[in-house]
Design a protein around this motif. Structure first.
Motif, PDB file in Angstrom:
ATOM      1  N   VAL A  14       0.810  -1.219   0.000  1.00  0.00           N
ATOM      2  CA  VAL A  14       0.000   0.000   0.000  1.00  0.00           C
ATOM      3  C   VAL A  14       0.841   1.266   0.000  1.00  0.00           C
ATOM      4  O   VAL A  14       0.338   2.347   0.254  1.00  0.00           O
ATOM      5  N   GLY A  15       2.131   1.166  -0.312  1.00  0.00           N
ATOM      6  CA  GLY A  15       3.021   2.313  -0.179  1.00  0.00           C
ATOM      7  C   GLY A  15       3.186   3.172  -1.408  1.00  0.00           C
ATOM      8  O   GLY A  15       4.128   3.948  -1.480  1.00  0.00           O
ATOM      9  N   ALA A  16       2.303   3.072  -2.379  1.00  0.00           N
ATOM     10  CA  ALA A  16       2.441   3.900  -3.587  1.00  0.00           C
ATOM     11  C   ALA A  16       1.046   4.276  -4.097  1.00  0.00           C
ATOM     12  O   ALA A  16       0.047   4.093  -3.420  1.00  0.00           O
ATOM     13  N   MET A  17       1.015   4.761  -5.317  1.00  0.00           N
ATOM     14  CA  MET A  17      -0.240   5.200  -5.915  1.00  0.00           C
ATOM     15  C   MET A  17      -1.144   3.986  -6.190  1.00  0.00           C
ATOM     16  O   MET A  17      -0.669   2.866  -6.279  1.00  0.00           O
ATOM     17  N   VAL A  18      -2.424   4.247  -6.379  1.00  0.00           N
ATOM     18  CA  VAL A  18      -3.356   3.197  -6.749  1.00  0.00           C
ATOM     19  C   VAL A  18      -3.079   2.819  -8.206  1.00  0.00           C
ATOM     20  O   VAL A  18      -3.115   3.663  -9.094  1.00  0.00           O
ATOM     21  N   GLY A  19      -2.773   1.553  -8.437  1.00  0.00           N
ATOM     22  CA  GLY A  19      -2.532   1.080  -9.801  1.00  0.00           C
ATOM     23  C   GLY A  19      -1.296   1.667 -10.459  1.00  0.00           C
ATOM     24  O   GLY A  19      -1.290   1.903 -11.663  1.00  0.00           O
ATOM     25  N   GLY A  20      -0.231   1.893  -9.705  1.00  0.00           N
ATOM     26  CA  GLY A  20       0.979   2.519 -10.238  1.00  0.00           C
ATOM     27  C   GLY A  20       1.688   1.676 -11.287  1.00  0.00           C
ATOM     28  O   GLY A  20       1.939   0.493 -11.082  1.00  0.00           O
ATOM     29  N   ARG A  21       2.002   2.290 -12.416  1.00  0.00           N
ATOM     30  CA  ARG A  21       2.747   1.634 -13.491  1.00  0.00           C
ATOM     31  C   ARG A  21       3.794   2.608 -14.016  1.00  0.00           C
ATOM     32  O   ARG A  21       3.583   3.807 -14.008  1.00  0.00           O
ATOM     33  N   GLY A  22       4.906   2.068 -14.489  1.00  0.00           N
ATOM     34  CA  GLY A  22       5.966   2.908 -15.029  1.00  0.00           C
ATOM     35  C   GLY A  22       6.503   2.363 -16.328  1.00  0.00           C
ATOM     36  O   GLY A  22       6.569   1.155 -16.531  1.00  0.00           O
ATOM     37  N   CYS A  23       6.890   3.259 -17.221  1.00  0.00           N
ATOM     38  CA  CYS A  23       7.414   2.881 -18.533  1.00  0.00           C
ATOM     39  C   CYS A  23       8.631   3.742 -18.860  1.00  0.00           C
ATOM     40  O   CYS A  23       8.696   4.906 -18.467  1.00  0.00           O
ATOM     41  N   VAL A  24       9.548   3.159 -19.614  1.00  0.00           N
ATOM     42  CA  VAL A  24      10.690   3.893 -20.159  1.00  0.00           C
ATOM     43  C   VAL A  24      10.693   3.623 -21.653  1.00  0.00           C
ATOM     44  O   VAL A  24      10.708   2.468 -22.089  1.00  0.00           O
ATOM     45  N   GLU A  25      10.672   4.696 -22.444  1.00  0.00           N
ATOM     46  CA  GLU A  25      10.661   4.572 -23.897  1.00  0.00           C
ATOM     47  C   GLU A  25      11.895   5.254 -24.479  1.00  0.00           C
ATOM     48  O   GLU A  25      12.328   6.293 -23.987  1.00  0.00           O
ATOM     49  N   ASN A  26      12.437   4.676 -25.547  1.00  0.00           N
ATOM     50  CA  ASN A  26      13.579   5.254 -26.247  1.00  0.00           C
ATOM     51  C   ASN A  26      13.042   6.186 -27.331  1.00  0.00           C
ATOM     52  O   ASN A  26      12.366   5.753 -28.254  1.00  0.00           O
ATOM     53  N   LEU A  27      13.343   7.475 -27.212  1.00  0.00           N
ATOM     54  CA  LEU A  27      12.898   8.454 -28.204  1.00  0.00           C
ATOM     55  C   LEU A  27      13.918   8.628 -29.324  1.00  0.00           C
ATOM     56  O   LEU A  27      13.663   9.342 -30.285  1.00  0.00           O
ATOM     57  N   GLY A  28      15.068   7.995 -29.184  1.00  0.00           N
ATOM     58  CA  GLY A  28      16.138   8.143 -30.161  1.00  0.00           C
ATOM     59  C   GLY A  28      17.024   9.334 -29.837  1.00  0.00           C
ATOM     60  O   GLY A  28      16.629  10.244 -29.105  1.00  0.00           O
ATOM     61  N   GLY A  29      18.223   9.329 -30.356  1.00  0.00           N
ATOM     62  CA  GLY A  29      19.146  10.438 -30.146  1.00  0.00           C
ATOM     63  C   GLY A  29      19.588  10.587 -28.691  1.00  0.00           C
ATOM     64  O   GLY A  29      19.893  11.682 -28.248  1.00  0.00           O
ATOM     65  N   GLY A  30      19.576   9.473 -27.947  1.00  0.00           N
ATOM     66  CA  GLY A  30      19.991   9.529 -26.550  1.00  0.00           C
ATOM     67  C   GLY A  30      18.943  10.093 -25.611  1.00  0.00           C
ATOM     68  O   GLY A  30      19.259  10.481 -24.489  1.00  0.00           O
ATOM     69  N   GLU A  31      17.686  10.152 -26.048  1.00  0.00           N
ATOM     70  CA  GLU A  31      16.603  10.653 -25.206  1.00  0.00           C
ATOM     71  C   GLU A  31      15.676   9.512 -24.801  1.00  0.00           C
ATOM     72  O   GLU A  31      15.326   8.667 -25.625  1.00  0.00           O
ATOM     73  N   TYR A  32      15.289   9.524 -23.531  1.00  0.00           N
ATOM     74  CA  TYR A  32      14.418   8.487 -22.985  1.00  0.00           C
ATOM     75  C   TYR A  32      13.247   9.148 -22.259  1.00  0.00           C
ATOM     76  O   TYR A  32      13.454  10.025 -21.423  1.00  0.00           O
ATOM     77  N   LEU A  33      12.039   8.726 -22.610  1.00  0.00           N
ATOM     78  CA  LEU A  33      10.831   9.240 -21.983  1.00  0.00           C
ATOM     79  C   LEU A  33      10.450   8.305 -20.842  1.00  0.00           C
ATOM     80  O   LEU A  33      10.201   7.118 -21.051  1.00  0.00           O
TER      81      LEU A  33
END
Length: 181
Positions: free
Chosen positions: A110-129
């Motif tokens: 119970v120590g975080a948000m309700v339904g917490g999910r995380g993603c890391v996407e490669n935007l190219g050129g050394g940038e990550y969203l």
């Protein structure tokens, strides 16, 4: 002449009705404040977890591309225990934090948000969203279509007001890894 010696029953009833309406208004305000407080708490938790992963990627910049997630980490993820290398340990710790492993009650995380999910996407050129998504308390507006993390995973049951991702909350940041060669 007859003089009045106190208040009449009608005056007392009018006063009680006015007080009752005022107290009902205060009760409604209190309920709204609790909902707003929960939304603010969840947003704060999401920001902490977002910055956590951004710092992890920045620290291990040589392997930043390995942090990209195919599916969201957090609630519903089953791959939160791989610690075979630094990147997998970071992803595992972040996944467990998104699930709320920092605090448990009765065996439930119970120590975080309700339904917490995380993603890391490669935007190219050394940038990550980096994106953290969670379940909001009430429908407001859906995040932009460009924020894909958790898309269509926060819709309520049939007849719910949480349709079309109106209850999905998401925050993002971009990490830029410089090419020094």
């Amino acid at each position: 002449m007859h003089r009045q010696c106190g208040t009449s029953m009608i005056e007392v009833l009018v006063t009680i009705v006015i007080l009752a309406i005022g107290l009902l208004g205060l009760a409604g305000l209190q309920a709204r404040l609790q909902s707003s407080e929960m939304e603010a708490y969840q947003r704060t938790q999401a920001l902490i977890l977002l910055n956590d992963m951004a710092n992890r990627i920045t620290t291990n910049r040589a392997n930043a591309v390995n942090y990209v997630t195919g599916t969201p980490l957090g609630v519903g993820a089953t791959n939160c225990n791989d610690t075979s290398d630094r990147q997998k340990t970071d992803a595992s710790e972040w996944c467990n934090a998104l699930q709320g492993a920092a605090e448990t009650t009765g065996g439930n995380k119970v120590g975080a948000m309700v339904g917490g999910r995380g993603c890391v996407e490669n935007l190219g050129g050394g940038e990550y969203l980096i994106t953290v998504a969670w379940q909001g308390m009430a429908p407001i507006s859906a995040p932009p279509a460009s924020v894909a993390c958790g898309q269509n995973l926060y819709n309520g049951a049939a007849g719910s007001s949480c349709t079309g991702d109106l209850c999905r909350r998401a925050i993002t940041t971009v990490v830029r890894i410089g090419n020094l060669t």
